[in-house]
Design a protein around this motif. Sequence first.
Motif, PDB file in Angstrom:
ATOM      1  N   THR A 144       1.603  62.059 -29.644  1.00 36.05           N
ATOM      2  CA  THR A 144       0.831  60.921 -30.145  1.00 36.05           C
ATOM      3  C   THR A 144       1.212  59.648 -29.399  1.00 36.05           C
ATOM      4  OG1 THR A 144       0.824  61.985 -32.322  1.00 36.05           O
ATOM      5  CG2 THR A 144       0.156  59.689 -32.224  1.00 36.05           C
ATOM      6  N   THR A 145       2.499  59.490 -29.111  1.00 39.73           N
ATOM      7  CA  THR A 145       2.961  58.312 -28.377  1.00 39.73           C
ATOM      8  C   THR A 145       2.365  58.263 -26.985  1.00 39.73           C
ATOM      9  OG1 THR A 145       5.046  58.299 -29.616  1.00 39.73           O
ATOM     10  CG2 THR A 145       4.990  57.075 -27.547  1.00 39.73           C
ATOM     11  N   VAL A 146       2.368  59.393 -26.284  1.00 38.34           N
ATOM     12  CA  VAL A 146       1.815  59.445 -24.926  1.00 38.34           C
ATOM     13  C   VAL A 146       0.326  59.104 -24.940  1.00 38.34           C
ATOM     14  CG1 VAL A 146       1.285  60.992 -23.007  1.00 38.34           C
ATOM     15  CG2 VAL A 146       3.540  61.052 -24.062  1.00 38.34           C
ATOM     16  N   THR A 147      -0.396  59.628 -25.922  1.00 34.54           N
ATOM     17  CA  THR A 147      -1.830  59.352 -26.008  1.00 34.54           C
ATOM     18  C   THR A 147      -2.094  57.877 -26.266  1.00 34.54           C
ATOM     19  OG1 THR A 147      -2.169  61.584 -26.888  1.00 34.54           O
ATOM     20  CG2 THR A 147      -3.963  60.006 -27.174  1.00 34.54           C
ATOM     21  N   LEU A 148      -1.364  57.299 -27.198  1.00 30.92           N
ATOM     22  CA  LEU A 148      -1.560  55.878 -27.509  1.00 30.92           C
ATOM     23  C   LEU A 148      -1.098  54.993 -26.362  1.00 30.92           C
ATOM     24  CD1 LEU A 148      -0.412  55.852 -31.252  1.00 30.92           C
ATOM     25  CD2 LEU A 148      -2.753  55.733 -30.379  1.00 30.92           C
ATOM     26  N   LEU A 149      -0.032  55.394 -25.686  1.00 32.34           N
ATOM     27  CA  LEU A 149       0.449  54.614 -24.538  1.00 32.34           C
ATOM     28  C   LEU A 149      -0.598  54.593 -23.434  1.00 32.34           C
ATOM     29  CD1 LEU A 149       2.721  53.054 -23.153  1.00 32.34           C
ATOM     30  CD2 LEU A 149       3.668  55.257 -22.403  1.00 32.34           C
ATOM     31  N   ALA A 150      -1.241  55.726 -23.196  1.00 32.35           N
ATOM     32  CA  ALA A 150      -2.313  55.757 -22.196  1.00 32.35           C
ATOM     33  C   ALA A 150      -3.456  54.834 -22.605  1.00 32.35           C
ATOM     34  CB  ALA A 150      -2.821  57.191 -22.028  1.00 32.35           C
ATOM     35  N   GLY A 151      -3.775  54.807 -23.902  1.00 34.57           N
ATOM     36  CA  GLY A 151      -4.820  53.899 -24.363  1.00 34.57           C
ATOM     37  C   GLY A 151      -4.431  52.439 -24.213  1.00 34.57           C
ATOM     38  N   LEU A 152      -3.178  52.111 -24.483  1.00 35.97           N
ATOM     39  CA  LEU A 152      -2.719  50.724 -24.340  1.00 35.97           C
ATOM     40  C   LEU A 152      -2.797  50.265 -22.891  1.00 35.97           C
ATOM     41  CD1 LEU A 152       0.419  50.742 -26.689  1.00 35.97           C
ATOM     42  CD2 LEU A 152      -1.712  49.478 -27.056  1.00 35.97           C
ATOM     43  N   GLN A 153      -2.512  51.163 -21.965  1.00 37.00           N
ATOM     44  CA  GLN A 153      -2.534  50.779 -20.555  1.00 37.00           C
ATOM     45  C   GLN A 153      -3.950  50.599 -20.024  1.00 37.00           C
ATOM     46  OE1 GLN A 153      -0.224  53.899 -18.754  1.00 37.00           O
ATOM     47  NE2 GLN A 153       1.742  52.895 -19.216  1.00 37.00           N
ATOM     48  N   GLN A 154      -4.950  51.059 -20.775  1.00 34.76           N
ATOM     49  CA  GLN A 154      -6.338  50.880 -20.357  1.00 34.76           C
ATOM     50  C   GLN A 154      -6.947  49.587 -20.898  1.00 34.76           C
ATOM     51  OE1 GLN A 154      -7.772  52.935 -18.142  1.00 34.76           O
ATOM     52  NE2 GLN A 154      -5.795  54.001 -18.116  1.00 34.76           N
ATOM     53  N   ILE A 155      -6.235  48.892 -21.778  1.00 35.41           N
ATOM     54  CA  ILE A 155      -6.748  47.632 -22.330  1.00 35.41           C
ATOM     55  C   ILE A 155      -6.525  46.518 -21.313  1.00 35.41           C
ATOM     56  CG2 ILE A 155      -6.552  45.968 -24.212  1.00 35.41           C
ATOM     57  CD1 ILE A 155      -5.515  48.209 -25.977  1.00 35.41           C
ATOM     58  N   PRO A 156      -7.563  45.803 -20.907  1.00 37.45           N
ATOM     59  CA  PRO A 156      -7.384  44.716 -19.937  1.00 37.45           C
ATOM     60  C   PRO A 156      -6.440  43.646 -20.474  1.00 37.45           C
ATOM     61  CG  PRO A 156      -9.712  45.275 -20.183  1.00 37.45           C
ATOM     62  CD  PRO A 156      -8.987  45.986 -21.279  1.00 37.45           C
ATOM     63  N   THR A 157      -5.491  43.246 -19.662  1.00 37.43           N
ATOM     64  CA  THR A 157      -4.554  42.209 -20.096  1.00 37.43           C
ATOM     65  C   THR A 157      -5.240  40.860 -20.276  1.00 37.43           C
ATOM     66  OG1 THR A 157      -3.992  41.791 -17.766  1.00 37.43           O
ATOM     67  CG2 THR A 157      -2.628  43.389 -18.981  1.00 37.43           C
ATOM     68  N   GLU A 158      -6.397  40.682 -19.642  1.00 38.46           N
ATOM     69  CA  GLU A 158      -7.113  39.405 -19.774  1.00 38.46           C
ATOM     70  C   GLU A 158      -7.519  39.128 -21.217  1.00 38.46           C
ATOM     71  OE1 GLU A 158      -7.836  41.737 -17.673  1.00 38.46           O
ATOM     72  OE2 GLU A 158      -7.421  40.916 -15.662  1.00 38.46           O
ATOM     73  N   LEU A 159      -7.765  40.188 -21.995  1.00 40.14           N
ATOM     74  CA  LEU A 159      -8.186  39.984 -23.380  1.00 40.14           C
ATOM     75  C   LEU A 159      -7.061  39.354 -24.200  1.00 40.14           C
ATOM     76  CD1 LEU A 159     -10.078  43.356 -24.047  1.00 40.14           C
ATOM     77  CD2 LEU A 159     -11.054  41.115 -23.494  1.00 40.14           C
ATOM     78  N   SER A 160      -5.855  39.904 -24.083  1.00 40.33           N
ATOM     79  CA  SER A 160      -4.718  39.339 -24.812  1.00 40.33           C
ATOM     80  C   SER A 160      -4.363  37.951 -24.306  1.00 40.33           C
ATOM     81  CB  SER A 160      -3.506  40.272 -24.695  1.00 40.33           C
ATOM     82  OG  SER A 160      -3.776  41.519 -25.297  1.00 40.33           O
ATOM     83  N   GLU A 161      -4.457  37.755 -22.990  1.00 39.13           N
ATOM     84  CA  GLU A 161      -4.150  36.438 -22.440  1.00 39.13           C
ATOM     85  C   GLU A 161      -5.142  35.392 -22.915  1.00 39.13           C
ATOM     86  OE1 GLU A 161      -4.154  37.090 -18.285  1.00 39.13           O
ATOM     87  OE2 GLU A 161      -2.227  38.181 -18.245  1.00 39.13           O
ATOM     88  N   ALA A 162      -6.412  35.756 -22.975  1.00 42.36           N
ATOM     89  CA  ALA A 162      -7.423  34.803 -23.466  1.00 42.36           C
ATOM     90  C   ALA A 162      -7.188  34.478 -24.931  1.00 42.36           C
ATOM     91  CB  ALA A 162      -8.820  35.396 -23.260  1.00 42.36           C
ATOM     92  N   ALA A 163      -6.822  35.513 -25.731  1.00 45.11           N
ATOM     93  CA  ALA A 163      -6.549  35.262 -27.143  1.00 45.11           C
ATOM     94  C   ALA A 163      -5.313  34.384 -27.313  1.00 45.11           C
ATOM     95  CB  ALA A 163      -6.359  36.593 -27.870  1.00 45.11           C
ATOM     96  N   ALA A 164      -4.304  34.580 -26.466  1.00 40.57           N
ATOM     97  CA  ALA A 164      -3.102  33.747 -26.539  1.00 40.57           C
ATOM     98  C   ALA A 164      -3.415  32.297 -26.176  1.00 40.57           C
ATOM     99  CB  ALA A 164      -2.022  34.314 -25.616  1.00 40.57           C
ATOM    100  N   VAL A 165      -4.281  32.117 -25.178  1.00 39.08           N
ATOM    101  CA  VAL A 165      -4.680  30.750 -24.806  1.00 39.08           C
ATOM    102  C   VAL A 165      -5.406  30.067 -25.949  1.00 39.08           C
ATOM    103  CG1 VAL A 165      -6.181  29.433 -23.255  1.00 39.08           C
ATOM    104  CG2 VAL A 165      -4.736  31.258 -22.345  1.00 39.08           C
ATOM    105  N   ASP A 166      -6.174  30.834 -26.714  1.00 36.27           N
ATOM    106  CA  ASP A 166      -6.898  30.271 -27.855  1.00 36.27           C
ATOM    107  C   ASP A 166      -6.005  30.022 -29.054  1.00 36.27           C
ATOM    108  OD1 ASP A 166      -9.224  30.305 -26.428  1.00 36.27           O
ATOM    109  OD2 ASP A 166      -9.892  32.258 -27.190  1.00 36.27           O
ATOM    110  N   GLY A 167      -4.730  30.350 -28.934  1.00 35.25           N
ATOM    111  CA  GLY A 167      -3.792  30.057 -30.009  1.00 35.25           C
ATOM    112  C   GLY A 167      -3.534  31.216 -30.953  1.00 35.25           C
ATOM    113  N   ALA A 168      -3.961  32.428 -30.617  1.00 33.94           N
ATOM    114  CA  ALA A 168      -3.747  33.587 -31.482  1.00 33.94           C
ATOM    115  C   ALA A 168      -2.289  34.021 -31.437  1.00 33.94           C
ATOM    116  CB  ALA A 168      -4.649  34.738 -31.057  1.00 33.94           C
ATOM    117  N   SER A 169      -1.751  34.349 -32.615  1.00 34.63           N
ATOM    118  CA  SER A 169      -0.376  34.826 -32.679  1.00 34.63           C
ATOM    119  C   SER A 169      -0.303  36.276 -32.208  1.00 34.63           C
ATOM    120  CB  SER A 169       0.151  34.722 -34.119  1.00 34.63           C
ATOM    121  OG  SER A 169      -0.625  35.541 -34.988  1.00 34.63           O
ATOM    122  N   ALA A 170       0.924  36.804 -32.104  1.00 35.10           N
ATOM    123  CA  ALA A 170       1.098  38.188 -31.665  1.00 35.10           C
ATOM    124  C   ALA A 170       0.427  39.158 -32.638  1.00 35.10           C
ATOM    125  CB  ALA A 170       2.584  38.515 -31.524  1.00 35.10           C
ATOM    126  N   TRP A 171       0.556  38.890 -33.937  1.00 37.50           N
ATOM    127  CA  TRP A 171      -0.084  39.764 -34.921  1.00 37.50           C
ATOM    128  C   TRP A 171      -1.606  39.683 -34.835  1.00 37.50           C
ATOM    129  CZ3 TRP A 171      -0.114  43.818 -37.757  1.00 37.50           C
ATOM    130  CH2 TRP A 171      -1.008  43.945 -38.819  1.00 37.50           C
TER     131      TRP A 171
END
Length: 315
Positions: A195-222
């Motif tokens: 399950t960890t390997v499967t989820l890790l593969a999914g996490l690596q497919q998420i573009p980092t730009e999405l999290s970076e844009a949310a962080a710029v907008d002031g979104a917390s880690a949660w």
Amino acid sequence: MTITSAVAPSPTTQDRRPRRGRQDRSSQQRREAIALVFPSLVPIVIFSVLPLLQGVWYAFTDATLRRNDTADFVGVDNFTRLAGDSFFWSSFRIGLIWAVSVTLLQLVASLGLALLLNSDLRFRSLTRLLALIPWAMPPVVVAIMWTMIYTPNGGPLNAALGAVGLPSGINWLGDFNTALPAVIVVGVWIGMPQTTVTLLAGLQQIPTELSEAAAVDGASAWQRFRNVTLPSLRPIVVSITSLNFIWNFNSFGLVYVMTEGGPGGKTMLPMLFTYLEAFKNRNIGYAAAMGVVLVIVVVLILAGFLRTQFRKETA
């Protein structure tokens, strides 16, 4: 002056030959596809489809494992008997508790571990390798190892509890209140790597730009995890949860080696109950009826779960 007129050939005449050529190529491709797939279908039919059909047939007979025994057709007698078998339905309830608990705990623990392995962790490669150790170990070896850990006298777990002043000497696999939670912990541990390997593969497919844009907008880690990571992982979570539920509900070897269904049937999973009915009591027909019922119930549960998830996605 002579006027000559050219008559264009009929469109049907023009398209007949190319269309026939396309049909011939399509037929050839289908034949080639069948020729390539057929060798892989043969073992599936021999080792999966035919035993399944034979098992369904046995469910309507009084077949046993006794020598020179003949299987006579008895209709739905096995299913009628099964409907009033309280021991079977008790094992089915325990199996649902086991499968749901292990699946959900695996998902939560594996998601946390996948997030950790996806971060800039020191010695990340070594940590990923260590996380796969439970997956590389045979279930029988895992069961023996954890049985030694749970040993009431001299086991590492009770020794650690006694060292910090907590109650020790607990018979984890022999007590009615702790046996099922104890084997659930082992089920979670042994199933986490895939399950960890499967989820890790999914996490690596998420573009980092999405999290970076949310962080710029002031979104917390949660907030980034809830609004960016989880929605992106939703298809993978649904798939791996469905597969894990099937695997966990059909699990047999781990619990059989650790407890053999005891104490007092508190860890008697339905597959273990079916196995004992078939190979200890030698009632193949009755055990086959149990298997048919279990397959139908699991398919219905998964169909309801997947339908709910797909409805949420389309809403």
